[in-house]
Design a protein around this motif. Structure first.
Motif, PDB file in Angstrom:
ATOM      1  N   HIS A 132      41.667  -0.861  49.088  1.00 61.36           N
ATOM      2  CA  HIS A 132      40.871  -0.334  50.223  1.00 61.36           C
ATOM      3  C   HIS A 132      41.690   0.682  51.035  1.00 61.36           C
ATOM      4  O   HIS A 132      41.199   1.760  51.375  1.00 61.36           O
ATOM      5  CB  HIS A 132      40.414  -1.487  51.121  1.00 61.36           C
ATOM      6  CG  HIS A 132      39.946  -1.054  52.480  1.00 61.36           C
ATOM      7  ND1 HIS A 132      38.818  -0.271  52.667  1.00 61.36           N
ATOM      8  CD2 HIS A 132      40.455  -1.276  53.725  1.00 61.36           C
ATOM      9  CE1 HIS A 132      38.658  -0.042  53.971  1.00 61.36           C
ATOM     10  NE2 HIS A 132      39.647  -0.634  54.630  1.00 61.36           N
ATOM     11  N   HIS A 241      34.760   0.807  60.901  1.00 62.17           N
ATOM     12  CA  HIS A 241      34.855   2.062  60.128  1.00 62.17           C
ATOM     13  C   HIS A 241      33.786   3.041  60.591  1.00 62.17           C
ATOM     14  O   HIS A 241      33.693   4.154  60.061  1.00 62.17           O
ATOM     15  CB  HIS A 241      34.696   1.782  58.634  1.00 62.17           C
ATOM     16  CG  HIS A 241      36.000   1.493  57.934  1.00 62.17           C
ATOM     17  ND1 HIS A 241      36.627   2.363  57.077  1.00 62.17           N
ATOM     18  CD2 HIS A 241      36.824   0.411  58.019  1.00 62.17           C
ATOM     19  CE1 HIS A 241      37.755   1.843  56.642  1.00 62.17           C
ATOM     20  NE2 HIS A 241      37.900   0.651  57.195  1.00 62.17           N
ATOM     21  N   HIS A 270      41.505  -0.284  64.322  1.00 62.91           N
ATOM     22  CA  HIS A 270      41.531   0.037  62.899  1.00 62.91           C
ATOM     23  C   HIS A 270      41.956   1.479  62.623  1.00 62.91           C
ATOM     24  O   HIS A 270      42.411   1.782  61.523  1.00 62.91           O
ATOM     25  CB  HIS A 270      40.153  -0.280  62.314  1.00 62.91           C
ATOM     26  CG  HIS A 270      40.221  -0.788  60.906  1.00 62.91           C
ATOM     27  ND1 HIS A 270      41.099  -1.770  60.500  1.00 62.91           N
ATOM     28  CD2 HIS A 270      39.539  -0.426  59.777  1.00 62.91           C
ATOM     29  CE1 HIS A 270      40.939  -2.005  59.198  1.00 62.91           C
ATOM     30  NE2 HIS A 270      40.006  -1.176  58.746  1.00 62.91           N
ATOM     31  N   HIS A 274      44.993   1.906  59.972  1.00 62.47           N
ATOM     32  CA  HIS A 274      45.008   2.739  58.759  1.00 62.47           C
ATOM     33  C   HIS A 274      46.051   3.850  58.869  1.00 62.47           C
ATOM     34  O   HIS A 274      46.497   4.366  57.848  1.00 62.47           O
ATOM     35  CB  HIS A 274      43.624   3.338  58.489  1.00 62.47           C
ATOM     36  CG  HIS A 274      42.733   2.439  57.675  1.00 62.47           C
ATOM     37  ND1 HIS A 274      42.528   2.599  56.325  1.00 62.47           N
ATOM     38  CD2 HIS A 274      42.002   1.362  58.039  1.00 62.47           C
ATOM     39  CE1 HIS A 274      41.706   1.653  55.883  1.00 62.47           C
ATOM     40  NE2 HIS A 274      41.366   0.883  56.908  1.00 62.47           N
TER      41      HIS A 274
HETATM   42 ZN    ZN Z   1      39.697  -0.496  56.778  1.00 64.59          ZN
END
Ligand code: ZN
Ligand code: ST9
Ligand code: ZN
Length: 331
Positions: A132, A241, A270, A274
């Motif tokens: 991912h 997301h 997030h 990332h």
């Molecule tokens: Zn993610």
């Protein structure tokens, strides 16, 4: 500031604080999705039916909740916390990202919590999670959020995987997981551990120790707790997301989402995560909305965990200036 990324390390140059990972969780922008029609969507009816029944059972648990004793409600919260830590501090920050080191007793605790969470075994979870990060928002991402909220939330668990997930996943470096006896033991005994820890223990404790009815104990600390925890996890893949700010990197979809951070005990920062996947705190704000970071700090204090990796403020601010969208609180 220049930044060098290889598949095995992340090194920030110019003498700034250096953070390194030895796992493949860094975005690979060399992968190009195949041209032409996508493979047909193949529904997995067994999963669709089981997910439907689980959520119906959780709704019934919600109906029963007002008649639960205070002890049962407290026990439900304890089960939520243990199972959530098995995912956040365990499968995610330890085993997927190797963002800190954990002693044997802590790994055993996290593996037990992980079985209580019933989200696939640690090996499979970490394999899917590395793919991912490395191929985020592409065909090789198991819960590719460009396929919409429903797909990235739960739909991906109801269809066969895109062949690129398997193809790219098979090339990942997973030797650290294979070498971890706790991970492989949990994988070997996964079904039995889930039956016991996700369903039997949450149900039997309230019945045995304070005389709660078995039905209520099955539906509240069992099914309701499990379904809420699953949805809190899935929101990281869907809502975080899609909705929120991107202070660190505006070129990627993952976002800062305080609601998700709260329900997923610290995993909603997030865009930061990332951008800096090796940071044990998954955020630059320490324990704020982040019980998982507080837990890892406590484990370090007790000598059960060591080597938490983090990113210096200078590196974060340089990145904010270079790729952020301007929504950072310092702006
Ligand atoms: Zn993610
Ligand atoms: C669940 C998981 O809910 C949730 C994960 C969420 C992740 C969130 C991440 C966000 C960040 C962290 C936040 C945490 C927040 C926590 C908050 C807590 C409050 N690489 O999969 P199969 C190969 S699970 C390499 O069957 P199909 C491999 O050989 C819920 N190879 O594919 C494999 O065999 P094996 C409960 C791969 O047939 C073989 O293919 N569980 C990879 O397409 C077959 O694999 C469920 O609902 C790879 N990545 O089926 C059911 N993938 O494994 C779960 C596959 O033996 N899943 N291979 O090595 C399934 O039933 C199936 O996987 C399927 C796809 C139907 C979805
Ligand atoms: Zn991650």
């Amino acid at each position: 500031m220049t930044e060098t990324r290889t598949l095995h390390d992340v090194k920030l140059q110019n003498g700034a604080a250096v953070a390194e990972t030895s796992v493949e969780d860094v975005f690979d922008d060399t992968y190009k999705m195949k041209e032409g029609p996508k493979p047909p969507r193949m529904l997995v009816w067994r999963n669709i039916i089981l997910m439907t029944f689980l959520h119906l059972g959780a709704l019934y648990g919600l109906v029963l909740l007002p008649s639960a004793s205070v002890s049962t409600v407290a026990w439900t919260a304890v089960c939520y916390l243990i199972s959530a830590l098995g995912v956040t501090a365990g499968a995610h920050r330890l085993w997927s990202h190797r963002s800190y080191k954990a002693s044997f007793p802590l790994r055993v605790f996290l593996a037990l919590g992980n079985s209580m969470a019933f989200q696939n075994d640690i090996y499979e979870w970490a394999r899917d999670h590395r793919v991912h990060h490395k191929y985020s928002e592409t065909d090789a991402d198991p819960h590719n959020a460009t396929r919409g909220f429903f797909f990235s939330h739960v739909g991906w668990l109801m269809v066969r995987k895109h062949p690129d997930v398997v193809e790219k996943g098979k090339k990942l470096e997973l030797s650290d997981l294979k070498a971890d006896k706790v991970v492989m033991f949990q994988r070997r005994h996964y079904k039995l551990s889930v039956v016991m820890l996700c369903f039997v223990v949450p149900m039997m404790v309230p019945w045995y120790f304070w005389g709660e009815s078995l039905v209520l104990a099955y539906f509240v600390p069992g099914l309701l707790r499990y379904a809420v925890m699953l949805n809190a996890t899935w929101l990281v893949n869907s809502a975080a997301h899609l909705y929120g700010n991107r202070p660190y990197d505006k070129s990627i979809n993952p976002r800062e989402n305080p609601f998700v951070a709260f329900s997923a005990i610290g995993e909603g920062f997030h865009n930061y995560h990332h951008t800096f996947p090796f940071d044990y705190a998954t955020s630059e704000f320490g324990v704020k909305l982040n019980i998982t970071t507080a837990f890892i700090d406590l484990m370090c204090f007790m000598g059960l965990a060591t080597d938490p990796k983090s990113v210096s403020k200078e590196v974060i601010m340089a990145r904010v200036k270079r790729t952020g969208e301007g929504s950072h609180k310092s702006g």
